[in-house]
Design a protein around this motif. Structure first.
Motif, mmCIF file in Angstrom:
data_model
loop_
_atom_site.group_PDB
_atom_site.id
_atom_site.type_symbol
_atom_site.label_atom_id
_atom_site.label_comp_id
_atom_site.label_asym_id
_atom_site.label_seq_id
_atom_site.Cartn_x
_atom_site.Cartn_y
_atom_site.Cartn_z
ATOM 1 N N ALA A 1 -10.266 -7.590 -21.218
ATOM 2 C CA ALA A 1 -9.551 -8.406 -20.377
ATOM 3 C C ALA A 1 -10.662 -8.527 -18.917
ATOM 4 O O ALA A 1 -11.761 -7.847 -19.063
ATOM 5 N N ILE B 1 -8.052 -4.915 -24.644
ATOM 6 C CA ILE B 1 -6.734 -5.702 -24.741
ATOM 7 C C ILE B 1 -5.809 -5.068 -25.948
ATOM 8 O O ILE B 1 -4.756 -5.049 -25.656
ATOM 9 N N GLU C 1 -4.303 -1.972 -24.702
ATOM 10 C CA GLU C 1 -3.024 -2.197 -23.796
ATOM 11 C C GLU C 1 -1.714 -2.796 -24.645
ATOM 12 O O GLU C 1 -0.883 -2.401 -24.196
ATOM 13 N N TYR D 1 3.189 -7.974 -19.098
ATOM 14 C CA TYR D 1 1.758 -8.014 -19.446
ATOM 15 C C TYR D 1 1.188 -9.327 -19.491
ATOM 16 O O TYR D 1 0.374 -9.557 -18.922
ATOM 17 N N THR D 2 2.232 -10.319 -20.194
ATOM 18 C CA THR D 2 1.838 -11.617 -20.308
ATOM 19 C C THR D 2 1.753 -12.474 -18.825
ATOM 20 O O THR D 2 1.172 -13.237 -18.588
ATOM 21 N N ALA E 1 -0.922 -11.514 -16.822
ATOM 22 C CA ALA E 1 -2.097 -12.214 -17.175
ATOM 23 C C ALA E 1 -2.179 -13.632 -16.744
ATOM 24 O O ALA E 1 -3.273 -14.261 -16.188
ATOM 25 N N ASP F 1 -6.021 -14.581 -16.507
ATOM 26 C CA ASP F 1 -6.927 -13.760 -17.072
ATOM 27 C C ASP F 1 -6.696 -14.769 -18.648
ATOM 28 O O ASP F 1 -5.843 -14.371 -19.439
ATOM 29 N N VAL G 1 -6.361 -12.315 -21.971
ATOM 30 C CA VAL G 1 -5.256 -11.545 -22.295
ATOM 31 C C VAL G 1 -4.101 -12.944 -22.596
ATOM 32 O O VAL G 1 -3.273 -12.540 -23.695
#
Length: 325
Positions: free
Chosen positions: A96, A102, A105, A280-281, A284, A289, A292
């Motif tokens: 990331a 990634i 994660e 997490y999405t 991002a 990002d 990701v």
């Protein structure tokens, strides 16, 4: 069946390439590498040298699709798209923008997402099918009428209302469980009860109404009248015949979402502070990002294709007349 599965997997390759290409194009149309550098550097008067250094550290200093300064095949291979896209087919997602791996994660955050998604899926399916069967059993009665009214009312309410209302009532007023957060191990249960319960309740209206429609369509067919003529009770007709023959339309909507359970819930995880793939999405997207976001879109596409394949295979299990050729 093996040839069918291989053929479907080969069909998936151009689909994944197309999804990856569209995601790449859309992301860089909205945000150029220079915009991404300015956002991550976090200063208004960032120097051109700092932008170029940030892009060089992350490989964004090359052309997007065609490198006119390279020779031969490097015109296509020495680009951001080729370097970032090809390795994803080996599930190598790189790092990331903050430097974290990634893939690691995703592995770490998959467990919290599944801890919410799996019980929500199983419990929600059981409750919705049971409620729909009860409405069909008491069809054309006041119980059926008010059950449908309740389903329509529950469908009309936003999922945000269930989340905020549930947090206020269960956590604030009754103080039964924490309002948000997450803990590893068995302590996670007290943080997961409320999001699972809210997710199940929020899905009952739409799911029960859909299953009721499927069951009502089956219960009017000739084989059901034949079963009743043989003297079977209404409960036996419902569970032995109607439920079994309604499995194909149910599987169409259920099996395809099973692989997507790994992706987590964007809204629920964000509201309850669950460190899963959904939050997490969201993080991002907020941080722009691209690495990701691209990885999550790719994984979502792969899981959806796997879900469609599992749906086709499940047809052969519930209906012997179906053949995959």
């Amino acid at each position: 069946m093996f040839a069918y599965i291989v053929r479907r997997l080969l069909y998936a390759l151009p689909i994944l390439i197309g999804v990856n290409l569209i995601t790449f194009a859309l992301f860089f149309v909205v945000n150029s590498p220079d915009d991404m550098a300015r956002m991550h550097l976090g200063v208004k008067r960032v120097t051109p040298e700092a932008i170029e250094r940030w892009k060089a550290e992350r490989g964004y200093d090359r052309p997007l699709f065609v490198n006119t300064h390279a020779d031969g095949t490097e015109k296509l291979t020495d680009t951001i798209f080729f370097d970032n896209s090809l390795r994803m087919f080996a599930f190598d997602f790189g790092r990331a923008d903050d430097g974290r791996d990634i893939a690691q994660e995703i592995r770490d955050r998959m467990r919290p997402s599944l801890a919410i998604a799996l019980p929500t899926f199983v419990l929600g399916l059981f409750v919705s099918v049971s409620f729909a069967l009860m409405l069909v059993f008491f069809r054309a009665s006041y119980l059926d009428f008010w059950g449908v009214v309740l389903c329509v009312a529950m469908m009309s309410i936003s999922s945000l209302f269930y989340i905020i209302g549930g947090q206020w009532l269960v956590s604030k007023v009754w103080a039964l469980v924490p309002i948000s957060g997450y803990a590893p191990g068995l302590d996670a249960a007290r943080f997961l009860v409320l999001p699972v319960l809210i997710s199940v309740v929020a899905g009952i209206g739409a799911n029960a109404r859909w299953y009721r429609t499927i069951f009502l369509e089956e219960i009017s067919k000739d084989y059901v009248r034949t079963a009743r003529a043989k003297g079977l009770s209404e409960l036996a007709v419902l569970f032995r015949h109607v439920l079994k023959n309604a499995m194909i339309p149910i599987l169409t909507g259920v099996v395809v979402v099973i692989p997507l359970l790994f992706m987590g819930s964007l809204i629920v995880e964000s509201f309850f502070g669950i460190p899963g793939l959904g939050s997490y999405t969201i993080d991002a997207i907020n941080a722009q990002d691209f690495a990701v976001v691209r990885a999550m879109v790719f994984i979502g596409s792969v899981l959806y294709i796997v879900g469609l394949l599992l749906t086709d295979i499940s047809y052969t299990l519930v209906d012997p007349r179906v053949r995959l050729e």
